[in-house]
Design an enzyme around this catalytic site. Sequence first.
Site, short mmCIF file in Angstrom:
data_model
loop_
_atom_site.label_atom_id
_atom_site.label_comp_id
_atom_site.label_asym_id
_atom_site.label_seq_id
_atom_site.Cartn_x
_atom_site.Cartn_y
_atom_site.Cartn_z
N TYR A 115 1.00 -0.77 -0.65
CA TYR A 115 0.45 0.24 0.01
C TYR A 115 0.97 0.83 -0.23
CZ TYR A 115 -2.97 3.30 1.81
OH TYR A 115 -3.74 5.20 2.41
N LYS A 119 1.26 4.38 -2.88
CA LYS A 119 0.49 5.38 -3.00
C LYS A 119 1.87 6.63 -2.81
CE LYS A 119 -2.77 7.09 -0.56
NZ LYS A 119 -3.46 7.72 -1.87
#
Length: 332
Positions: A115, A119
């Site tokens: 994640y 990002k």
Amino acid sequence: MCCCSVCSDGRGETKVSVIEGDIRDRELLRRACKGATLVFHTASLIDYNGAVEYSELHAVNVKATRLLLETCIQQSVSSFIYTSSIEVAGPNRCGEPIINGHEDTPYYSYPISNYSKTKLEAEQICLQANGELLRDGGHLATCALRPMFIYGPGCRFTLNKLRDAIRSGNVQHRLSQQSAKVNPVYVGNAALAHLQAGRALRDPEKRAVVGGNFYYVSDDTPHISYCDLTHALMSPLGFSIQNKPILPIFLLYLLAFFMEILQAVLRRVLRFTPPLNRQLVTMVNTPFSFSYQKACREFGYSPRYDWEEARRSTTDWLASVLPAERRLANKT
């Protein structure tokens, strides 16, 4: 994904049009961006425990961001704000702390989770697009906001902690040490920062300063550990919290490591999502706080909601969902 197109009807009233669909759909993005001058890109897949495949995370968080930027250039959208995450900064695998850091604070960190990797990559794509030539001859201005942990009504993390505490007899299990303080941000203030950054990108002078930069976003919520924040929000409803973590931190980390190994071994035959991983243990047990003064100086960010109002609003929301959560817990 839900896209909202906002415009004025000429009488001072605001009209909001909602378009629902897949952010990877080029035609949907074209319709959403047509006629727009500013895009807030807040859509992403959030994954803290390895429940989502990397290919899916990359497709939504990275490829779709690139596609949205390309669409903005084709549709001559002049301003673009990306909602990033504090996790692109860290903490690193060693759990090295930062206390009251800022955008120029040196810190070695390679993203721990898929994640945070996606990002960070999406944030970099956004900032690199600053100054790109638009179809109408203008230039795109971009910036990224890195909110600290966002809490408030609707927060899934807080709701999950409420459910866990109900199942444990109104006692919240502690995973983070009290000394591992962070500076969370109330959802209303995080939203306000986006609006104020958007206004800055429309101002020719501020646009030149803000464009191409990232900013940390927090407010005056007390510096507090993740677990103690949840306790502050839940305690008025009769919930207590353990004084110490359920296990020593090194044992929690070791347990998380074995869970990750088990997840990898079973991946081909069984979908196992561990409730704990090393990234989560490190994140909630590392002092990690940042100043939001650069946002104040450069685009006029000024939190509107103080801690008491933010806490009361969040606790009132928890009180409203508590009866239904208790009934659900009794059935299971």
